[in-house]
Design a protein around this motif. Structure first.
Motif, PDB file in Angstrom:
ATOM      1  N   GLU A 171      42.053  37.771  43.175  1.00 26.59           N
ATOM      2  CA  GLU A 171      40.979  38.475  42.797  1.00 26.59           C
ATOM      3  C   GLU A 171      40.516  38.371  41.221  1.00 26.59           C
ATOM      4  O   GLU A 171      39.397  38.272  41.014  1.00 26.59           O
ATOM      5  CB  GLU A 171      41.448  40.126  43.097  1.00 26.59           C
ATOM      6  CG  GLU A 171      40.215  41.190  42.988  1.00 26.59           C
ATOM      7  CD  GLU A 171      40.912  42.392  43.328  1.00 26.59           C
ATOM      8  OE1 GLU A 171      40.148  43.547  43.175  1.00 26.59           O
ATOM      9  OE2 GLU A 171      42.053  42.656  43.246  1.00 26.59           O
ATOM     10  N   ILE A 172      41.691  38.204  40.492  1.00 18.50           N
ATOM     11  CA  ILE A 172      41.248  37.845  39.306  1.00 18.50           C
ATOM     12  C   ILE A 172      40.756  36.463  38.976  1.00 18.50           C
ATOM     13  O   ILE A 172      39.903  36.450  38.362  1.00 18.50           O
ATOM     14  CB  ILE A 172      42.709  38.037  38.326  1.00 18.50           C
ATOM     15  CG1 ILE A 172      43.152  39.513  38.405  1.00 18.50           C
ATOM     16  CG2 ILE A 172      42.446  37.812  36.824  1.00 18.50           C
ATOM     17  CD1 ILE A 172      44.584  39.743  37.580  1.00 18.50           C
TER      18      ILE A 172
ATOM     19  N   LEU B 267      43.059  39.845  28.913  1.00 16.33           N
ATOM     20  CA  LEU B 267      42.870  38.701  30.060  1.00 16.33           C
ATOM     21  C   LEU B 267      42.551  37.418  29.394  1.00 16.33           C
ATOM     22  O   LEU B 267      41.220  37.354  28.978  1.00 16.33           O
ATOM     23  CB  LEU B 267      42.296  39.050  31.233  1.00 16.33           C
ATOM     24  CG  LEU B 267      42.221  38.417  32.647  1.00 16.33           C
ATOM     25  CD1 LEU B 267      41.883  39.630  33.599  1.00 16.33           C
ATOM     26  CD2 LEU B 267      41.456  37.197  32.658  1.00 16.33           C
TER      27      LEU B 267
ATOM     28  N   ALA C  41      34.486  32.347  39.022  1.00 12.77           N
ATOM     29  CA  ALA C  41      32.840  32.668  39.381  1.00 12.77           C
ATOM     30  C   ALA C  41      32.072  32.852  37.856  1.00 12.77           C
ATOM     31  O   ALA C  41      30.961  32.074  37.819  1.00 12.77           O
ATOM     32  CB  ALA C  41      32.395  33.931  39.941  1.00 12.77           C
ATOM     33  N   SER C  42      32.717  33.211  36.825  1.00  8.64           N
ATOM     34  CA  SER C  42      32.010  33.505  35.506  1.00  8.64           C
ATOM     35  C   SER C  42      31.935  32.101  35.072  1.00  8.64           C
ATOM     36  O   SER C  42      30.895  31.723  34.256  1.00  8.64           O
ATOM     37  CB  SER C  42      32.808  34.381  34.617  1.00  8.64           C
ATOM     38  OG  SER C  42      32.273  34.300  33.318  1.00  8.64           O
TER      39      SER C  42
ATOM     40  N   LEU D 279      51.637  46.478  35.203  1.00  9.54           N
ATOM     41  CA  LEU D 279      50.663  45.159  34.915  1.00  9.54           C
ATOM     42  C   LEU D 279      51.696  44.478  34.219  1.00  9.54           C
ATOM     43  O   LEU D 279      52.516  44.485  33.382  1.00  9.54           O
ATOM     44  CB  LEU D 279      49.884  45.536  33.998  1.00  9.54           C
ATOM     45  CG  LEU D 279      48.524  46.096  34.645  1.00  9.54           C
ATOM     46  CD1 LEU D 279      47.647  46.563  33.314  1.00  9.54           C
ATOM     47  CD2 LEU D 279      47.852  45.481  35.446  1.00  9.54           C
ATOM     48  N   PRO D 280      51.957  42.985  35.126  1.00  4.84           N
ATOM     49  CA  PRO D 280      52.885  42.107  34.638  1.00  4.84           C
ATOM     50  C   PRO D 280      52.295  41.126  33.244  1.00  4.84           C
ATOM     51  O   PRO D 280      51.107  41.199  33.012  1.00  4.84           O
ATOM     52  CB  PRO D 280      53.104  41.106  35.706  1.00  4.84           C
ATOM     53  CG  PRO D 280      51.978  41.292  36.412  1.00  4.84           C
ATOM     54  CD  PRO D 280      51.352  42.449  36.299  1.00  4.84           C
TER      55      PRO D 280
ATOM     56  N   GLN E 173      37.033  36.141  40.180  1.00  6.14           N
ATOM     57  CA  GLN E 173      36.224  36.459  39.084  1.00  6.14           C
ATOM     58  C   GLN E 173      35.964  35.510  37.830  1.00  6.14           C
ATOM     59  O   GLN E 173      35.039  35.294  37.306  1.00  6.14           O
ATOM     60  CB  GLN E 173      36.670  37.977  38.342  1.00  6.14           C
ATOM     61  CG  GLN E 173      36.817  39.002  39.544  1.00  6.14           C
ATOM     62  CD  GLN E 173      35.665  39.530  40.267  1.00  6.14           C
ATOM     63  OE1 GLN E 173      34.545  39.033  39.898  1.00  6.14           O
ATOM     64  NE2 GLN E 173      35.741  40.520  40.805  1.00  6.14           N
ATOM     65  N   VAL E 174      37.362  35.181  37.577  1.00  8.45           N
ATOM     66  CA  VAL E 174      37.320  34.137  36.540  1.00  8.45           C
ATOM     67  C   VAL E 174      36.457  32.756  36.777  1.00  8.45           C
ATOM     68  O   VAL E 174      35.510  32.421  36.069  1.00  8.45           O
ATOM     69  CB  VAL E 174      38.453  33.762  36.036  1.00  8.45           C
ATOM     70  CG1 VAL E 174      38.738  32.465  34.902  1.00  8.45           C
ATOM     71  CG2 VAL E 174      39.431  34.840  35.406  1.00  8.45           C
TER      72      VAL E 174
ATOM     73  N   ILE F 244      38.812  38.380  27.865  1.00  3.87           N
ATOM     74  CA  ILE F 244      38.110  39.733  28.238  1.00  3.87           C
ATOM     75  C   ILE F 244      39.125  40.757  28.001  1.00  3.87           C
ATOM     76  O   ILE F 244      40.518  40.845  28.021  1.00  3.87           O
ATOM     77  CB  ILE F 244      38.148  39.565  29.790  1.00  3.87           C
ATOM     78  CG1 ILE F 244      37.074  38.913  30.313  1.00  3.87           C
ATOM     79  CG2 ILE F 244      37.729  41.122  30.048  1.00  3.87           C
ATOM     80  CD1 ILE F 244      37.501  37.617  30.920  1.00  3.87           C
TER      81      ILE F 244
ATOM     82  N   ARG G 119      45.987  40.230  44.498  1.00  2.87           N
ATOM     83  CA  ARG G 119      45.488  40.840  43.114  1.00  2.87           C
ATOM     84  C   ARG G 119      45.567  39.517  42.140  1.00  2.87           C
ATOM     85  O   ARG G 119      44.195  39.313  41.439  1.00  2.87           O
ATOM     86  CB  ARG G 119      46.497  41.650  42.251  1.00  2.87           C
ATOM     87  CG  ARG G 119      46.458  43.052  42.607  1.00  2.87           C
ATOM     88  CD  ARG G 119      45.314  43.525  41.720  1.00  2.87           C
ATOM     89  NE  ARG G 119      44.370  44.465  42.411  1.00  2.87           N
ATOM     90  CZ  ARG G 119      44.696  45.840  42.403  1.00  2.87           C
ATOM     91  NH1 ARG G 119      45.856  46.326  41.885  1.00  2.87           N
ATOM     92  NH2 ARG G 119      43.817  46.685  43.131  1.00  2.87           N
TER      93      ARG G 119
ATOM     94  N   PHE H 161      54.127  41.076  42.032  1.00  2.39           N
ATOM     95  CA  PHE H 161      52.763  41.244  41.635  1.00  2.39           C
ATOM     96  C   PHE H 161      52.131  40.441  42.936  1.00  2.39           C
ATOM     97  O   PHE H 161      52.428  39.255  43.154  1.00  2.39           O
ATOM     98  CB  PHE H 161      52.455  40.619  40.526  1.00  2.39           C
ATOM     99  CG  PHE H 161      51.091  40.962  39.746  1.00  2.39           C
ATOM    100  CD1 PHE H 161      50.578  42.276  39.536  1.00  2.39           C
ATOM    101  CD2 PHE H 161      50.053  39.715  39.883  1.00  2.39           C
ATOM    102  CE1 PHE H 161      49.560  42.576  39.038  1.00  2.39           C
ATOM    103  CE2 PHE H 161      48.819  40.283  39.276  1.00  2.39           C
ATOM    104  CZ  PHE H 161      48.447  41.647  39.119  1.00  2.39           C
TER     105      PHE H 161
END
Lengths: 106, 361
Positions: free
Chosen positions: A47-48, A78, A54-55, A18-19, A51-52, A71, A44, A40
């Motif tokens: 994808e992150i 994150l 959307a929230s 995980l960077p 989600q962010v 999070i 990915r 990386f």
């Protein structure tokens, strides 16, 4: 660079670390800038980012617009900052050597 | 004691599998049955077809890596003991593996001595009874530890952690003088702590200034506690209607909300129960939009955590223009607390700690 990587790249199976770093996405989740290592996967990151975003959007719809979202996962923190429809996202892998108790977070 | 334990070895190196199969079969006194798998998918199908006591997993494998296997195995087989045995000396992978709930992380032994230690640890894991126990002293219950401290006339403070809840037991010259947990003290706190089945503890130096609040002898205390636990266990289970919140849970949630409503510096509180419909709130005119955002955010980040293999999602903090929000999760339940935007991080942390302790306990 790509050719060099192809010629010298190892065929051995390799786990992905995980960077630690940050990246920014626009409102359409297009990656604008990144300080994460090249290996990386962009998928990915998207994808992150999705989600962010959307929230952030869901919070706006709930009449409580957010400027920051943190999070805490067991092995990753994150942090996302709202950026005019997009977001700046920081990835901070957590270490067992620096334990952060749940009660100490917030 | 397990009758004949079964070990599943997973590594993409066939020589390694052969060597370790022989070592484990011949050198462990519990004579385990050892099966091997050279790929993650093969290991998962073996786990599906027969029960195993322990799985030893390598991390660096093609196609499905060890972290992916661990993530699936932990979710599907919560009682399976998991050991990582890898050549990777990387703090991050160790952290991530432990975040997924493994029991031990080993670097592949490079000497006879290391191999001996590895074998001993596997033997010890296999012999550990599956009834819980406190980390730090294997196979010893909290009652054993208290008895040990009291019999040796020790003076110490036992700090016990059960998830996010913390408790303390003060022992002075072999007598339990006070206890504290989840906002309660003395004997009720002692009983609460002893009802925890798992956790971790540490023995801290004695606190001679602590005033005595428990006057019953430690034997009497342990007897009373055992009786209280037995009585609680013998209560009939409430009949649950699908989709409805159990009565006890509802009462607990409501009493928590009453307590939260009396605290200063909190705008609202929202609790999402185990069932999708179960929710309770205070301080919100219309909880639906917040609930929708909460469910979506929690679900999506939980999924993201699984895909990134970074362990369980533990807490979310959100800062808005008018509010700050803190969300804690425990199992399938979630607690969301809203604070005014002027609340400092320290205040939020302190308030959240108090509320989460009450909520989880």
């Amino acid at each position: 660079m790509g050719l060099l990587k192809f010629l010298t790249g190892s065929r051995e199976p390799r786990l992905m670390r995980l960077p630690s770093g940050s990246f920014t996405v626009d409102a359409n989740c297009k990656i604008m800038t990144s300080t994460l290592p090249q290996n990386f996967p962009e998928g990915r990151m998207r994808e992150i980012g999705q989600q962010v975003l959307a929230s952030f959007r869901a919070a706006k719809q709930a009449q409580m617009p957010l400027t920051e979202l943190i999070i805490h996962f067991a092995a990753l923190k994150l942090l996302a900052r709202e950026l005019r429809g997009g977001a700046m996202i920081f990835l901070m892998p957590q270490s067992l050597n620096q334990p952060t108790k749940l009660s100490e977070r917030v | 004691m397990v009758a004949q334990p079964k070990i599943l070895l997973l590594d993409d190196d066939q020589d390694f599998l052969d060597l370790y199969k022989e070592m484990l079969t011949q050198h462990l006194s519990c004579l385990p049955e050892v099966r091997t798998a050279s790929s993650g998918s093969r290991a998962l199908s073996l786990l599906e077809s027969e029960p195993f006591t322990l799985m030893v997993v390598d991390l660096n494998m093609p196609k499905m890596d060890g972290l992916q296997v661990l993530s699936i195995a932990r979710r599907k087989y919560p009682t399976l003991k998991l050991v990582v045995l890898t050549g990777i000396r990387d703090e991050q992978f160790r952290t991530r593996a432990y975040a997924m709930g493994i029991d031990q992380y080993w670097i592949k032994p490079e000497s006879d001595q290391e191999m001996g230690l590895f074998m001993e640890s596997i033997e010890s894991l296999l012999n550990r009874e599956a009834q819980g126990g406190f980390r730090g002293v294997q196979s010893k219950s909290l009652v054993d530890i208290i008895q040990l401290e009291c019999l040796s006339q020790s003076s110490s403070v036992l700090k016990i952690t059960n998830g996010v809840v913390e408790g303390k037991i003060w022992i002075q010259n072999g007598e339990v003088i006070d206890a504290e947990a989840a906002g309660i003290t003395a004997e009720p706190a002692f009983q609460r702590i002893l009802s925890w089945k798992t956790g971790s503890f540490e023995i801290m130096p004695a606190d001679s200034l602590r005033p005595r609040a428990i006057f019953t002898s430690y034997q009497g205390l342990l007897l009373n506690t055992a009786q209280a636990i037995d009585e609680a266990a013998s209560q009939p289970e409430p009949v649950e209607t699908p989709g409805a919140t159990p009565v006890n849970e509802q009462l607990t949630t409501q009493s928590l909300l009453v307590e939260v409503s009396q605290m200063t510096g909190i705008d609202f509180a929202l609790i999402l129960g185990k069932e999708k419909k179960a929710e309770d709130f205070w301080g919100l005119d219309n909880p639906k939009p917040v609930t929708t955002w909460l469910r979506q955010t929690i679900d999506s980040f939980k999924e993201l955590g699984e895909r990134l293999q970074v362990g369980e999602m533990q807490q979310i903090t959100a800062t808005g223009l008018h509010k700050k929000i803190s969300i804690a999760t425990a199992g399938k339940s979630s607690l969301c607390i809203g604070f005014p935007s002027a609340t400092s991080t320290d205040q939020m942390r302190e308030t959240m700690r108090t509320i989460v302790t009450k909520w989880v306990s």
